[in-house]
Design an enzyme around this catalytic site. Structure first.
Site, short mmCIF file in Angstrom:
data_model
loop_
_atom_site.label_atom_id
_atom_site.label_comp_id
_atom_site.label_asym_id
_atom_site.label_seq_id
_atom_site.Cartn_x
_atom_site.Cartn_y
_atom_site.Cartn_z
N GLU A 41 0.83 -1.21 0.00
CA GLU A 41 0.00 0.00 0.00
C GLU A 41 0.87 1.26 0.00
OE1 GLU A 41 -3.52 1.84 2.91
OE2 GLU A 41 -2.24 0.21 3.59
N LYS A 113 -9.09 2.46 -2.47
CA LYS A 113 -9.39 1.85 -1.17
C LYS A 113 -10.77 2.26 -0.68
CE LYS A 113 -7.14 1.20 3.36
NZ LYS A 113 -5.92 1.54 4.14
N CYS A 149 -5.38 -3.08 1.88
CA CYS A 149 -5.20 -3.23 3.33
C CYS A 149 -6.51 -3.44 4.08
CB CYS A 149 -4.43 -2.03 3.89
SG CYS A 149 -3.56 -2.44 5.44
N ILE A 302 18.75 -4.06 33.64
CA ILE A 302 18.27 -4.90 32.55
C ILE A 302 17.83 -4.07 31.34
CG2 ILE A 302 15.92 -4.97 33.48
CD1 ILE A 302 17.75 -7.83 31.69
N ASN A 380 16.06 13.44 40.97
CA ASN A 380 15.86 13.84 39.58
C ASN A 380 17.03 14.63 39.03
OD1 ASN A 380 13.36 12.59 39.46
ND2 ASN A 380 12.21 14.44 39.94
#
Length: 551
Positions: A41, A113, A149, A302, A380
């Site tokens: 598309e 479309k 689509c 992590i 902060n």
């Protein structure tokens, strides 16, 4: 009838570059004996061009490029190419979302479309006029129903509740279509491919017609496209499948219905899917924005570890710089874990201690803070010092700064504006904390070695902004938090429904309140790569100044 699905990676706005991608893939399709080639598309302009579509000059130029492309492909099989088409009417939106047939050196038939998604990340009703009618391409004795689509996502027998009253595929079937062609730019989210295959298979089997679906791949801003183009025979059996997260030219033989499945296996486990999506999204964001290097802070935690591993996979270890910024509250283990990660990934590191900057800030602010107790403000400030250092390195080196916060933190505001939120791309901003751990463990298992250090996977998460701090000092356990957030953000459940599912009422109401209060932070966050059904990006449209209940 052999149809080639041109699974390419367009760059939004790059008309000349996209035309070359289409031409190269179409020529390859011709060499493979295709009778028709089909692009995704809006492939010529890249999906989604957003307000570039408001520029009449841009739209006009796209048709000029289409004319040139048609001439260049005069010796190739016909090609269906997606691009925006001006609406000649004096009423309605200014454009159609269109596919045109390039054949024998000319721009020919046009196929528009019908269903225009205006939800989540989509806003097509802003630009396009819906088309109601039938689009049949007659080619080689076949009547091919052309759809774009969303047109295939409205089957009354597959969906419990349809979004639209009209089904374009039923219209094509009634018009005598022998097969359905669908040009798509369908963004990735974890688990979506399984749903796509079921939905398209059901559609083919219901109408007893072959269905072919071409999807683009690559990253455009916060959206990632996973390719995985598909072909189904009239029984609903899969006869073709494109590569996941990569380029491909997929040949679907509609007459024989023979299998042409990609030899590369597709792992649909969420850890594998999200990892590959984030790698692709990061690589394309860096490349398409004109960067060659990335920089990020390494905390020993992590989140920064996984972000660094994604960056290395995306652009290469030689292009990634990890920065350690220890404070007096940083544990020796965090520094050691960061250095171990850097060795595992073979990336360069730079260590910039922030204690002197902390003291300078404390002295500067002492008169203004006189008589006031220490609180989160001082925490902060540490994060903002680190953000300043990273931005300075980004400016000086011309490198993209990657932020490392996850979705759980961004949901409840457990992040610092102009501190750890500073940067140009939030790589894992749509990945919940529990999934971050799952992907990290999956990565270590699949690589057969500890890419992410073992200590990083087992120690308690901590921002290390004060002595003996852990995330769970202020947040529920992440497995509880992520479950509440998933129910509320992605499944739209109000507080009462979540509480009824067995969660502590005080915890639920506190978490939902944190989500609301953090909206102003999210509005200022870097773009985040979308991998879930609902991300804090273009599809999240919450007000900042609002007073609402726990719904």
């Amino acid at each position: 009838m052999k149809i080639a699905l041109l699974q390419i990676n367009p760059l939004v706005g790059d008309l000349t570059g996209n035309a070359k991608l289409i031409a190269d893939a179409a020529c390859q399709a011709g060499r493979q004996g295709a009778d028709l080639a089909v692009t995704p598309e809006l492939a010529l302009v890249g999906y989604l061009p957003r307000d570039l579509l408001l520029s009449s000059a841009f739209v006009t130029r796209s048709w000029e490029v289409a004319d040139t492309l048609a001439r260049d492909l005069a010796g190739s099989p016909p090609v269906l190419v997606g691009l925006p088409e001006p609406n000649p009417s004096d009423a309605g939106r200014p454009l159609f979302n269109t596919a045109v047939l390039l054949h024998e050196g000319r721009v020919g038939e046009r196929f528009r479309k019908a269903l225009l998604p205006t939800y989540d990340v989509f806003d097509e009703d802003r630009y396009f006029e819906p088309y109601h009618g039938q689009h049949i391409l007659q080619l080689g004795g076949w009547k091919l129903g052309v759809s774009i689509c969303e047109d295939v996502w409205n089957d009354r027998d597959f969906w419990r509740r349809r979004r639209y009253h009209h089904d374009p595929i039923e219209t094509l079937v009634r018009a005598g279509a022998d097969a359905i062609i669908n040009l798509s730019a369908s963004p990735f989210s974890a688990g979506k491919q399984i749903l796509r295959e079921k939905m398209l298979s059901s559609l083919a089997g219901k109408h007893r017609l072959p269905v072919v679906y071409v999807n683009q791949f690559g990253g455009n801003d916060d959206l990632i496209f996973d390719g995985r183009s598909l072909g189904f025979n009239a029984d609903g059996a899969t006869i073709a499948r494109g590569r996941p997260f990569g380029p491909d030219v997929v040949i679907c033989d509609l007459a024989s219905g023979t299998t042409s499945l990609s030899p590369s296996a597709d792992d649909t486990r969420p850890e594998s899917e999200i990892w590959r999506a984030l790698v692709l999204g990061t690589a394309d964001y860096v490349r398409k924005c004109g960067f060659t290097e990335a920089v990020l802070g390494l905390s020993g935690g992590i989140d920064s570890a996984l972000t660094a591993a994604i960056a290395v996979e995306a652009i290469g270890a030689e292009h990634v710089l990890g920065v350690l910024m220890p404070s007096p509250y940083s544990s020796r283990g965090s520094v050691d874990d960061s250095l171990e990660l850097a060795r595992n990934l073979q990336i360069d590191t730079l260590t910039l201690p922030i204690e002197a900057a902390m003291k300078a800030m404390e002295e500067t602010l002492a008169p203004a803070f006189a008589g006031l107790e220490r609180d989160v403000t001082e925490e902060n400030i540490q994060a903002r010092i680190r953000g300043n250092l990273l931005m300075a390195l980004s400016n000086k080196r011309g490198a993209l700064l990657l932020t490392t916060g996850n979705k759980s933190e961004l949901s409840v505001g457990y992040c610092t504006l102009y501190g750890d939120m500073s940067g140009g791309l939030a790589v894992i901003a749509d990945v919940p904390k529990t999934m971050v751990y799952r992907i990290a463990r999956w990565l270590n298992e699949t690589r057969g070695r500890a890419v992410i250090p073992a200590a990083t996977l087992t120690k308690a998460p901590s921002a290390e902004l004060k002595p003996n701090q852990t995330d769970q000092d202020t947040l529920p356990p992440y497995d509880v938090l992520d479950d509440i957030l998933q129910r509320h953000i992605e499944r739209h459940q109000p507080a009462d429904a979540i509480i009824a599912a067995g969660f502590d009422a005080r915890v639920v109401r506190r978490v939902l309140r944190m989500v609301r209060l953090a909206e102003f932070k999210r509005k200022q966050a870097a773009p985040g790569l979308k991998v879930t059904d609902r991300a804090f990006g273009t599809g999240w449209r919450m007000p900042i100044a609002a007073r609402v209940s726990d719904s």
